[in-house]
Scaffold this active site. Structure first.
Site, PDB file in Angstrom:
ATOM      1  NE  ARG A   1      -3.638  -2.374   2.440  1.00 26.71           N
ATOM      2  CZ  ARG A   1      -4.440  -2.709   3.455  1.00 26.71           C
ATOM      3  NH1 ARG A   1      -4.404  -2.004   4.583  1.00 26.71           N
ATOM      4  NH2 ARG A   1      -5.251  -3.747   3.355  1.00 26.71           N
TER       5      ARG A   1
ATOM      6  CG  ASP B   1       2.721   6.305   2.283  1.00 27.63           C
ATOM      7  OD1 ASP B   1       1.817   5.527   2.620  1.00 27.63           O
ATOM      8  OD2 ASP B   1       3.751   6.497   2.966  1.00 27.63           O
TER       9      ASP B   1
ATOM     10  NE  ARG C   1       7.868   9.643   2.305  1.00 30.37           N
ATOM     11  CZ  ARG C   1       6.642  10.148   2.504  1.00 30.37           C
ATOM     12  NH1 ARG C   1       5.564   9.365   2.424  1.00 30.37           N
ATOM     13  NH2 ARG C   1       6.504  11.427   2.783  1.00 30.37           N
TER      14      ARG C   1
END
Length: 262
Positions: free
Chosen positions: A54, A56, A201
């Protein structure tokens, strides 16, 4: 009536215009939503795809994976062509095949590779603004690789996880991480058995801080040990992140076989 079959799609997309992968009532304009609508237009069946990862909002993918069930007689390997006629140009199916009805892409032993791309120059190349993170200060690739070394292996990655994560365990295994440079573009490549919310990230943001001279490579070990989100660096922007590869370590089961579960 036709038997229900399960079809696996390998999906490539430019995530710039989308609010991430997952379709939710409060989140319009998603990759999952576009796939659901395209399949329904093609087959006449309401479907809900099951995605492997999933991603972002703003994140891109070369090889995300999704499955769906259908009674359609379209051969599994033809969905790749039929669905691309129904999808917007920034989403493409690159492969399709029929798999075991028990196959669930999130319940198999897998290995994922992400790349985080940085445009490291004082002036941003406007053609790369949606596909790299602009970082204007010089980056020392040697320091970044030295810091990345401490992340390899099985660790509790609480410090590298968004505090809103609902994961029951923050223990993950990074099999390989390396930083390379090609001209002004710096790429952080990370391969592991699974990733937490914003984990790549946050790793990228931390390595960039060390690469610019803020902190030492060895401090990454202390960041891991603290198990506190505030100990790590900032969460790098979404546009630099690409899901490059999704590998099923036990293979992909055909229609008459089963997938090994976790």
């Amino acid at each position: 009536m036709n038997n229900i079959r399960r079809i696996m799609l390998t999906v490539s997309y430019d995530g710039t215009a989308y609010n991430g992968w997952a379709e939710q009532t409060s989140t319009p304009n998603t990759i999952e939503g576009e796939l659901n609508r395209a399949i329904e237009r093609l087959t006449g069946e309401p479907v809900h795809v099951i995605g492997a990862s999933r991603t972002d909002a703003g994140v891109h993918a070369y090889g995300n994976v999704a499955v769906f069930d259908t009674a359609s007689s379209i051969p599994g390997d033809r969905f790749v062509f039929a669905l691309n006629h129904e999808l917007p140009q920034d989403i493409r199916i690159v492969n399709s095949r029929e798999v075991a009805t028990s196959f669930h892409p999130r319940h198999c032993d897998t290995e994922k590779t992400y790349e985080y791309r940085i445009f490291n120059s004082q002036i941003m190349d406007p053609t790369k603004r949606f596909y790299t993170c602009h970082f204007s200060m010089p980056l020392d690739i040697g320091r970044m690789n030295a810091a990345a070394h401490y992340l390899v292996g099985e660790h509790d990655f609480t410090s590298f996880c968004n505090v809103e994560s609902q994961a029951l365990s923050h223990v993950r295994t990074i099999k390989d991480i390396r930083v390379t440079r090609n001209g002004d573009e710096v790429v952080i490549s990370v391969t592991g058995n699974g990733f937490l919310y914003n984990m790549v990230r946050i790793i990228a943001g931390t390595l960039m801080q060390i690469g610019r001279g803020k902190g030492t490579p060895a401090e990454v070990k202390d960041i891991l040990d603290k198990k506190y989100r505030g100990a790590a660096g900032p969460t790098a922007p979404a546009e630099g992140l690409f899901l490059v590869e999704y590998k099923f370590l036990d293979g992909i089961p055909g229609p008459d076989t089963d997938c090994k579960s976790d």
